[in-house]
Design a protein around this motif. Sequence first.
Motif, PDB file in Angstrom:
ATOM      1  N   ASP A 151       1.397  -1.547  -0.004  1.00  0.00           N
ATOM      2  CA  ASP A 151      -0.004  -0.120   0.059  1.00  0.00           C
ATOM      3  C   ASP A 151       0.757   1.665   0.283  1.00  0.00           C
ATOM      4  O   ASP A 151       1.867   1.597   0.926  1.00  0.00           O
ATOM      5  CB  ASP A 151      -1.025   0.066   1.334  1.00  0.00           C
ATOM      6  CG  ASP A 151      -2.060   0.992   1.452  1.00  0.00           C
ATOM      7  OD1 ASP A 151      -1.495   2.370   0.429  1.00  0.00           O
ATOM      8  OD2 ASP A 151      -2.877   0.774   2.092  1.00  0.00           O
ATOM      9  N   ALA A 196      -2.104  -3.324  -0.639  1.00  0.00           N
ATOM     10  CA  ALA A 196      -2.936  -2.587  -1.648  1.00  0.00           C
ATOM     11  C   ALA A 196      -3.469  -4.069  -2.218  1.00  0.00           C
ATOM     12  O   ALA A 196      -4.680  -3.757  -2.539  1.00  0.00           O
ATOM     13  CB  ALA A 196      -2.309  -2.112  -3.281  1.00  0.00           C
ATOM     14  N   GLY A 197      -2.638  -4.998  -1.901  1.00  0.00           N
ATOM     15  CA  GLY A 197      -3.771  -6.217  -2.936  1.00  0.00           C
ATOM     16  C   GLY A 197      -2.258  -7.769  -2.853  1.00  0.00           C
ATOM     17  O   GLY A 197      -1.341  -7.325  -3.052  1.00  0.00           O
ATOM     18  N   GLY A 248      -6.896   6.906  -3.415  1.00  0.00           N
ATOM     19  CA  GLY A 248      -7.484   6.271  -3.209  1.00  0.00           C
ATOM     20  C   GLY A 248      -8.019   4.764  -3.619  1.00  0.00           C
ATOM     21  O   GLY A 248      -8.347   3.618  -3.227  1.00  0.00           O
ATOM     22  N   ARG A 249      -8.468   4.990  -5.500  1.00  0.00           N
ATOM     23  CA  ARG A 249      -8.210   3.559  -6.036  1.00  0.00           C
ATOM     24  C   ARG A 249      -7.551   2.183  -6.195  1.00  0.00           C
ATOM     25  O   ARG A 249      -6.491   3.032  -6.457  1.00  0.00           O
ATOM     26  CB  ARG A 249      -9.520   4.555  -7.025  1.00  0.00           C
ATOM     27  CG  ARG A 249     -10.479   4.306  -6.739  1.00  0.00           C
ATOM     28  CD  ARG A 249     -11.196   5.099  -8.131  1.00  0.00           C
ATOM     29  NE  ARG A 249     -10.656   6.889  -8.305  1.00  0.00           N
ATOM     30  CZ  ARG A 249      -9.841   5.965  -9.577  1.00  0.00           C
ATOM     31  NH1 ARG A 249     -10.323   5.642 -10.694  1.00  0.00           N
ATOM     32  NH2 ARG A 249      -9.436   7.055 -10.305  1.00  0.00           N
ATOM     33  N   THR A 250      -7.637   1.503  -6.780  1.00  0.00           N
ATOM     34  CA  THR A 250      -6.728   0.678  -7.400  1.00  0.00           C
ATOM     35  C   THR A 250      -7.318  -0.039  -8.281  1.00  0.00           C
ATOM     36  O   THR A 250      -8.723  -0.331  -8.019  1.00  0.00           O
ATOM     37  CB  THR A 250      -6.559  -0.963  -6.240  1.00  0.00           C
ATOM     38  OG1 THR A 250      -6.127  -0.102  -4.981  1.00  0.00           O
ATOM     39  CG2 THR A 250      -5.795  -1.798  -6.499  1.00  0.00           C
ATOM     40  N   SER A 287      -5.687 -10.939  -6.010  1.00  0.00           N
ATOM     41  CA  SER A 287      -6.785 -10.156  -4.090  1.00  0.00           C
ATOM     42  C   SER A 287      -6.840  -9.381  -3.385  1.00  0.00           C
ATOM     43  O   SER A 287      -5.651  -9.137  -3.518  1.00  0.00           O
ATOM     44  CB  SER A 287      -7.055 -11.554  -3.893  1.00  0.00           C
ATOM     45  OG  SER A 287      -6.140 -11.614  -3.505  1.00  0.00           O
ATOM     46  N   ALA A 288      -7.728  -8.522  -2.893  1.00  0.00           N
ATOM     47  CA  ALA A 288      -7.700  -7.238  -2.019  1.00  0.00           C
ATOM     48  C   ALA A 288      -8.343  -6.813  -1.009  1.00  0.00           C
ATOM     49  O   ALA A 288      -9.560  -7.627  -1.056  1.00  0.00           O
ATOM     50  CB  ALA A 288      -7.419  -6.005  -2.561  1.00  0.00           C
ATOM     51  N   ARG A 289      -8.298  -6.843   0.035  1.00  0.00           N
ATOM     52  CA  ARG A 289      -9.026  -6.472   1.197  1.00  0.00           C
ATOM     53  C   ARG A 289     -10.273  -5.651   0.899  1.00  0.00           C
ATOM     54  O   ARG A 289     -11.472  -5.954   1.533  1.00  0.00           O
ATOM     55  CB  ARG A 289      -8.593  -6.074   2.008  1.00  0.00           C
ATOM     56  CG  ARG A 289      -7.488  -7.333   3.553  1.00  0.00           C
ATOM     57  CD  ARG A 289      -8.124  -7.470   4.159  1.00  0.00           C
ATOM     58  NE  ARG A 289      -7.252  -8.472   5.392  1.00  0.00           N
ATOM     59  CZ  ARG A 289      -6.196  -8.331   5.944  1.00  0.00           C
ATOM     60  NH1 ARG A 289      -5.495  -6.933   6.243  1.00  0.00           N
ATOM     61  NH2 ARG A 289      -4.829  -8.525   6.646  1.00  0.00           N
ATOM     62  N   HIS A 290     -10.264  -4.640   0.147  1.00  0.00           N
ATOM     63  CA  HIS A 290     -11.192  -3.531  -0.465  1.00  0.00           C
ATOM     64  C   HIS A 290     -11.350  -3.710  -1.751  1.00  0.00           C
ATOM     65  O   HIS A 290     -11.197  -4.286  -2.394  1.00  0.00           O
ATOM     66  CB  HIS A 290     -10.752  -1.866  -0.264  1.00  0.00           C
ATOM     67  CG  HIS A 290      -9.338  -1.586  -0.774  1.00  0.00           C
ATOM     68  ND1 HIS A 290      -8.688  -1.765  -2.089  1.00  0.00           N
ATOM     69  CD2 HIS A 290      -8.051  -2.130  -0.049  1.00  0.00           C
ATOM     70  CE1 HIS A 290      -7.793  -2.063  -2.744  1.00  0.00           C
ATOM     71  NE2 HIS A 290      -7.065  -2.199  -1.262  1.00  0.00           N
ATOM     72  N   ASP A 291     -12.854  -3.283  -1.667  1.00  0.00           N
ATOM     73  CA  ASP A 291     -12.387  -2.976  -4.078  1.00  0.00           C
ATOM     74  C   ASP A 291     -11.867  -2.942  -4.414  1.00  0.00           C
ATOM     75  O   ASP A 291     -10.911  -1.518  -4.260  1.00  0.00           O
ATOM     76  CB  ASP A 291     -13.966  -2.033  -4.259  1.00  0.00           C
ATOM     77  CG  ASP A 291     -15.608  -3.319  -3.292  1.00  0.00           C
ATOM     78  OD1 ASP A 291     -14.797  -3.957  -3.078  1.00  0.00           O
ATOM     79  OD2 ASP A 291     -16.399  -2.142  -3.129  1.00  0.00           O
ATOM     80  N   PHE A 292     -12.018  -3.735  -5.420  1.00  0.00           N
ATOM     81  CA  PHE A 292     -11.194  -2.270  -6.943  1.00  0.00           C
ATOM     82  C   PHE A 292     -11.892  -2.649  -7.996  1.00  0.00           C
ATOM     83  O   PHE A 292     -12.781  -3.647  -8.126  1.00  0.00           O
ATOM     84  CB  PHE A 292     -10.054  -3.229  -7.188  1.00  0.00           C
ATOM     85  CG  PHE A 292      -9.947  -5.503  -7.029  1.00  0.00           C
ATOM     86  CD1 PHE A 292     -10.496  -5.484  -8.311  1.00  0.00           C
ATOM     87  CD2 PHE A 292      -9.561  -5.547  -6.100  1.00  0.00           C
ATOM     88  CE1 PHE A 292     -10.149  -6.400  -8.532  1.00  0.00           C
ATOM     89  CE2 PHE A 292     -10.097  -7.471  -6.340  1.00  0.00           C
ATOM     90  CZ  PHE A 292      -9.883  -7.419  -7.501  1.00  0.00           C
TER      91      PHE A 292
END
Length: 344
Positions: free
Chosen positions: A223, A231-232, A322-324, A335-340
């Motif tokens: 990150d 970040a993933g 803050g976007r991936t 894979s990531a903990r947050h949306d991408f």
Amino acid sequence: MQRLVAPKRPLAIAMLSLFLTACLFLCGCAAKQSALQSVDFFAMDTVMRLTAYGKNARLGLVAAEAEVLRLDALLSVTNPDGEIYRINAEGSAVLSDETAALVGEAVGISGLTGGAFDVTVYPLVKAWGFFSGEYAVPEKEELEKLLRLVGSDKLAFEGNKLTFRMPGMGIDLGGIAKGYASDRVAAVLAESGVTCALVSLGGNIKVLGTNPQGQSWRIAIRDPQDESAYAGIVQVVDKAVVTSGGYERCFEQGGKRYHHILDPENGMPANGGLLSVTIVCESGMLADALSTALFVMGEADACAFWRAHVETFDAVLVTSDGRTLVTAGIADDFSARHDFEVVR
Ligand code: AMP
Ligand code: MG
């Protein structure tokens, strides 16, 4: 007063060790893998860790470390015995086949990326103090003067003889050399009979084969806003995973932060709205150059560039809002903990 925010070497080693340990953990390479061998060292201005498995691992790592040190000496801008130092000092030199080929590749990638990647940024990188560590924001007039020396079209090749068309020019392979070295390390390990290895040269990762359990390697992408978070994670086999980020080397002056990836158009730290760019492809050299180039391009041009080269590479972009973004070719392996967002 300027404040150095690039981490000092022992701290950097400690932080990277932690990060790499986490990487190894993510790769599923637990301590029970008794055939694991690894070596840590500092070269090319960064912390390196080579990990190999199997009976040929130790000998392979000895040869691989020697290969990195050889390339560091050859390609460094600060080693008076190296070829890049010599051409930069003399403006003309007959290069070895290897160095000539690498500079030739760099010039080709410069053309491919519309000059976003350009090894002739040397005078700019020097003026910002990124070689000496004496960081300073150059005056506008100085930047304008130095920008006239930038452009791969000002390099003239006659066989292996490279000549700068203008006095004061220089080349800096800092954006491509570690990726090239990761390819060479993988080749040296393979020649030593190693079929399973994780090569980490700073932000440049290259994996050989599958992990020891016969599965894809799981490579964590940092990150950019938080060095202890990811970040993933991207899953790869026999690939390079190379990240460029403004956080890797930067300084503060007058309350503003300036990083080391420069836009050859204006000589300023690239400001395309990206915090990091990770490239996934087979060649570490190409991944390294493209990670720098796409960082300079910014989100829209980087996505357009990927659409024009979908067969060649994939990418993960982390934006400053803050976007991936993950390109479609590796979306199923990410894979990531947050949306991408998936780029198509
Ligand atoms: P990387 O960490 O691979 O993105 O490479 C950054 C390094 O490449 C910098 O520290 C400079 O030495 C050099 N560099 C900076 N900007 C550029 C650019 N636009 N093209 C090529 N090399 C660059
Ligand atoms: Mg690079």
